[in-house]
Motif scaffolding. Sequence first.
Motif, PDB file in Angstrom:
ATOM      1  N   VAL A   1       0.832  -1.207   0.000  1.00  0.00           N
ATOM      2  CA  VAL A   1       0.000   0.000   0.000  1.00  0.00           C
ATOM      3  C   VAL A   1       0.866   1.256   0.000  1.00  0.00           C
ATOM      4  CG1 VAL A   1      -1.659   1.308   1.364  1.00  0.00           C
ATOM      5  CG2 VAL A   1      -1.935  -1.156   1.098  1.00  0.00           C
ATOM      6  N   LEU A   2       1.913   1.223   0.794  1.00  0.00           N
ATOM      7  CA  LEU A   2       2.783   2.397   0.892  1.00  0.00           C
ATOM      8  C   LEU A   2       3.538   2.621  -0.418  1.00  0.00           C
ATOM      9  CD1 LEU A   2       3.850   4.655   2.642  1.00  0.00           C
ATOM     10  CD2 LEU A   2       5.461   3.050   3.665  1.00  0.00           C
ATOM     11  N   ARG A   3       4.003   1.537  -0.974  1.00  0.00           N
ATOM     12  CA  ARG A   3       4.707   1.654  -2.243  1.00  0.00           C
ATOM     13  C   ARG A   3       3.795   2.225  -3.328  1.00  0.00           C
ATOM     14  NH1 ARG A   3       8.526  -2.892  -4.907  1.00  0.00           N
ATOM     15  NH2 ARG A   3       9.073  -1.715  -6.749  1.00  0.00           N
ATOM     16  N   ASP A   4       2.572   1.756  -3.337  1.00  0.00           N
ATOM     17  CA  ASP A   4       1.609   2.256  -4.311  1.00  0.00           C
ATOM     18  C   ASP A   4       1.371   3.747  -4.105  1.00  0.00           C
ATOM     19  OD1 ASP A   4      -0.513   1.600  -6.390  1.00  0.00           O
ATOM     20  OD2 ASP A   4      -1.725   2.532  -4.820  1.00  0.00           O
ATOM     21  N   GLY A   5       1.164   4.149  -2.874  1.00  0.00           N
ATOM     22  CA  GLY A   5       0.903   5.559  -2.591  1.00  0.00           C
ATOM     23  C   GLY A   5       2.082   6.433  -2.957  1.00  0.00           C
ATOM     24  N   ILE A   6       3.268   5.967  -2.636  1.00  0.00           N
ATOM     25  CA  ILE A   6       4.480   6.725  -2.959  1.00  0.00           C
ATOM     26  C   ILE A   6       4.627   6.881  -4.469  1.00  0.00           C
ATOM     27  CG2 ILE A   6       7.001   6.552  -2.990  1.00  0.00           C
ATOM     28  CD1 ILE A   6       6.748   5.379  -0.113  1.00  0.00           C
ATOM     29  N   GLY A   7       4.431   5.797  -5.191  1.00  0.00           N
ATOM     30  CA  GLY A   7       4.553   5.857  -6.641  1.00  0.00           C
ATOM     31  C   GLY A   7       3.548   6.803  -7.258  1.00  0.00           C
ATOM     32  N   ARG A   8       2.333   6.781  -6.751  1.00  0.00           N
ATOM     33  CA  ARG A   8       1.298   7.646  -7.318  1.00  0.00           C
ATOM     34  C   ARG A   8       1.600   9.118  -7.087  1.00  0.00           C
ATOM     35  NH1 ARG A   8      -3.095   4.998  -9.085  1.00  0.00           N
ATOM     36  NH2 ARG A   8      -3.065   2.778  -8.616  1.00  0.00           N
ATOM     37  N   VAL A   9       2.016   9.440  -5.884  1.00  0.00           N
ATOM     38  CA  VAL A   9       2.298  10.849  -5.595  1.00  0.00           C
ATOM     39  C   VAL A   9       3.522  11.315  -6.373  1.00  0.00           C
ATOM     40  CG1 VAL A   9       2.987  12.483  -3.808  1.00  0.00           C
ATOM     41  CG2 VAL A   9       1.171  10.847  -3.359  1.00  0.00           C
ATOM     42  N   TYR A  10       4.538  10.443  -6.457  1.00  0.00           N
ATOM     43  CA  TYR A  10       5.737  10.830  -7.196  1.00  0.00           C
ATOM     44  C   TYR A  10       5.400  11.120  -8.655  1.00  0.00           C
ATOM     45  CZ  TYR A  10      10.433  10.696  -9.124  1.00  0.00           C
ATOM     46  OH  TYR A  10      11.597  11.029  -9.777  1.00  0.00           O
ATOM     47  N   ARG A  11       4.632  10.222  -9.265  1.00  0.00           N
ATOM     48  CA  ARG A  11       4.283  10.439 -10.670  1.00  0.00           C
ATOM     49  C   ARG A  11       3.383  11.658 -10.839  1.00  0.00           C
ATOM     50  NH1 ARG A  11       4.306   4.794 -10.368  1.00  0.00           N
ATOM     51  NH2 ARG A  11       2.073   4.721  -9.990  1.00  0.00           N
ATOM     52  N   ARG A  12       2.577  11.897  -9.834  1.00  0.00           N
ATOM     53  CA  ARG A  12       1.738  13.099  -9.906  1.00  0.00           C
ATOM     54  C   ARG A  12       2.593  14.365  -9.910  1.00  0.00           C
ATOM     55  NH1 ARG A  12      -3.795  14.160  -8.663  1.00  0.00           N
ATOM     56  NH2 ARG A  12      -4.186  16.187  -9.579  1.00  0.00           N
ATOM     57  N   PHE A  13       3.608  14.368  -9.067  1.00  0.00           N
ATOM     58  CA  PHE A  13       4.549  15.492  -9.078  1.00  0.00           C
ATOM     59  C   PHE A  13       5.121  15.674 -10.483  1.00  0.00           C
ATOM     60  CE2 PHE A  13       5.622  14.896  -4.363  1.00  0.00           C
ATOM     61  CZ  PHE A  13       4.909  16.024  -4.003  1.00  0.00           C
ATOM     62  N   ARG A  14       5.525  14.570 -11.056  1.00  0.00           N
ATOM     63  CA  ARG A  14       6.194  14.624 -12.351  1.00  0.00           C
ATOM     64  C   ARG A  14       5.262  15.185 -13.424  1.00  0.00           C
ATOM     65  NH1 ARG A  14       8.984   9.063 -13.782  1.00  0.00           N
ATOM     66  NH2 ARG A  14       6.830   8.599 -14.261  1.00  0.00           N
ATOM     67  N   THR A  15       4.009  14.759 -13.402  1.00  0.00           N
ATOM     68  CA  THR A  15       3.105  15.207 -14.455  1.00  0.00           C
ATOM     69  C   THR A  15       2.632  16.635 -14.224  1.00  0.00           C
ATOM     70  OG1 THR A  15       1.183  14.292 -13.312  1.00  0.00           O
ATOM     71  CG2 THR A  15       2.281  12.880 -14.899  1.00  0.00           C
ATOM     72  N   LEU A  16       2.766  17.139 -13.017  1.00  0.00           N
ATOM     73  CA  LEU A  16       2.362  18.522 -12.750  1.00  0.00           C
ATOM     74  C   LEU A  16       3.407  19.514 -13.235  1.00  0.00           C
ATOM     75  CD1 LEU A  16       0.756  18.235  -9.222  1.00  0.00           C
ATOM     76  CD2 LEU A  16      -0.355  19.085 -11.276  1.00  0.00           C
ATOM     77  N   ARG A  17       4.548  19.003 -13.662  1.00  0.00           N
ATOM     78  CA  ARG A  17       5.607  19.874 -14.140  1.00  0.00           C
ATOM     79  C   ARG A  17       5.160  20.582 -15.418  1.00  0.00           C
ATOM     80  NH1 ARG A  17       9.927  16.180 -15.569  1.00  0.00           N
ATOM     81  NH2 ARG A  17       9.468  16.863 -17.672  1.00  0.00           N
TER      82      ARG A  17
END
Lengths: 160, 160
Positions: free
Chosen positions: A24-40
Amino acid sequence: MTSEANRGAARGDDRDEIAELSAVLRDGIGRVYRRFRTLRAHDELGDAAMGVLARLRKAGPQSLTELSTEARVTPSSMSQTVNRLAAGGFLERRDDPDDGRRVLFHLTPEGRRVEAEGIARSRAWFEGELGALDARERAALAEAAGILQRIAEAPDRPEA
Amino acid sequence: MTSEANRGAARGDDRDEIAELSAVLRDGIGRVYRRFRTLRAHDELGDAAMGVLARLRKAGPQSLTELSTEARVTPSSMSQTVNRLAAGGFLERRDDPDDGRRVLFHLTPEGRRVEAEGIARSRAWFEGELGALDARERAALAEAAGILQRIAEAPDRPEA
DNA sequence: TATTGTTATACTCTATAACTATA
DNA sequence: TATAGTTATAGAGTATAACAATA
């Protein structure tokens, strides 16, 4: 292996809990990280480049080895990242006067500017989300942040 | 930490706390994410490809639009990712019998196998680290994980 | 017209291998 | 020999633009 009482438990009934937490934590971390990336924004620098600028701002001029160690990439990868940044005028190479092998990378004024502005969009988004949480949730995240930073720096485990 | 428990506060003294939390949490998330990435064996699939296989296992056959929406990438990016996976024999295209425009992607047995094995190394590392924490720390991480998943899916904020 | 999916092209990021220069 | 840094090359992942097929 199963000696300590609190830390290093991970035996018996804990194992299912840990596996679930891991997923669950890995999933959450991956989602937020990718969200950061796409908000660029499209004209902004990539995440590796921004990480270098942030590091130079926080820690001052750094050698290639220092930068690549901190980012956990090979010196070759980092060399190419700083090449792109130097070509864009965001940092400068300066020979280390005390060691002819070393090169110190310095932020330029332009590099300092884009570092300050570059994360504005995703930071505004993230701070907006965090601001919508209650104090207890933020406390949990603050504790989690410290643990994650510590875990990320942990040495590889010999893996029994 | 201040008193109140009203959501959406983010005003006055909270702002510094939130900015600090934002910076620290973002840093921790980035570090762990990149650590996951570098722990991948050289012959393993990349993170985008593994994400697709995991999604197909968990949710069954998916269309391209579903996969790209879930991963928050453009349909074009996802098309190229599934191309690589199809070329490697990890998934198959099948036309949707009910809608001639749609294509459903199915895991092959080989795809199912690598999905199951592929994350073993980084999972073992992560579970080892989590197992070394005490119960209170794990509880904080578990709560943080849920919050992160929720935040990652939040719609863009209109940007006040 | 709108939706679904694709290919062409280009950029970022990363890695391994092979190399030069200095300590 | 060891350390610091570089270039050459390749692959993953992402994006925009232009396109075809179906609803």
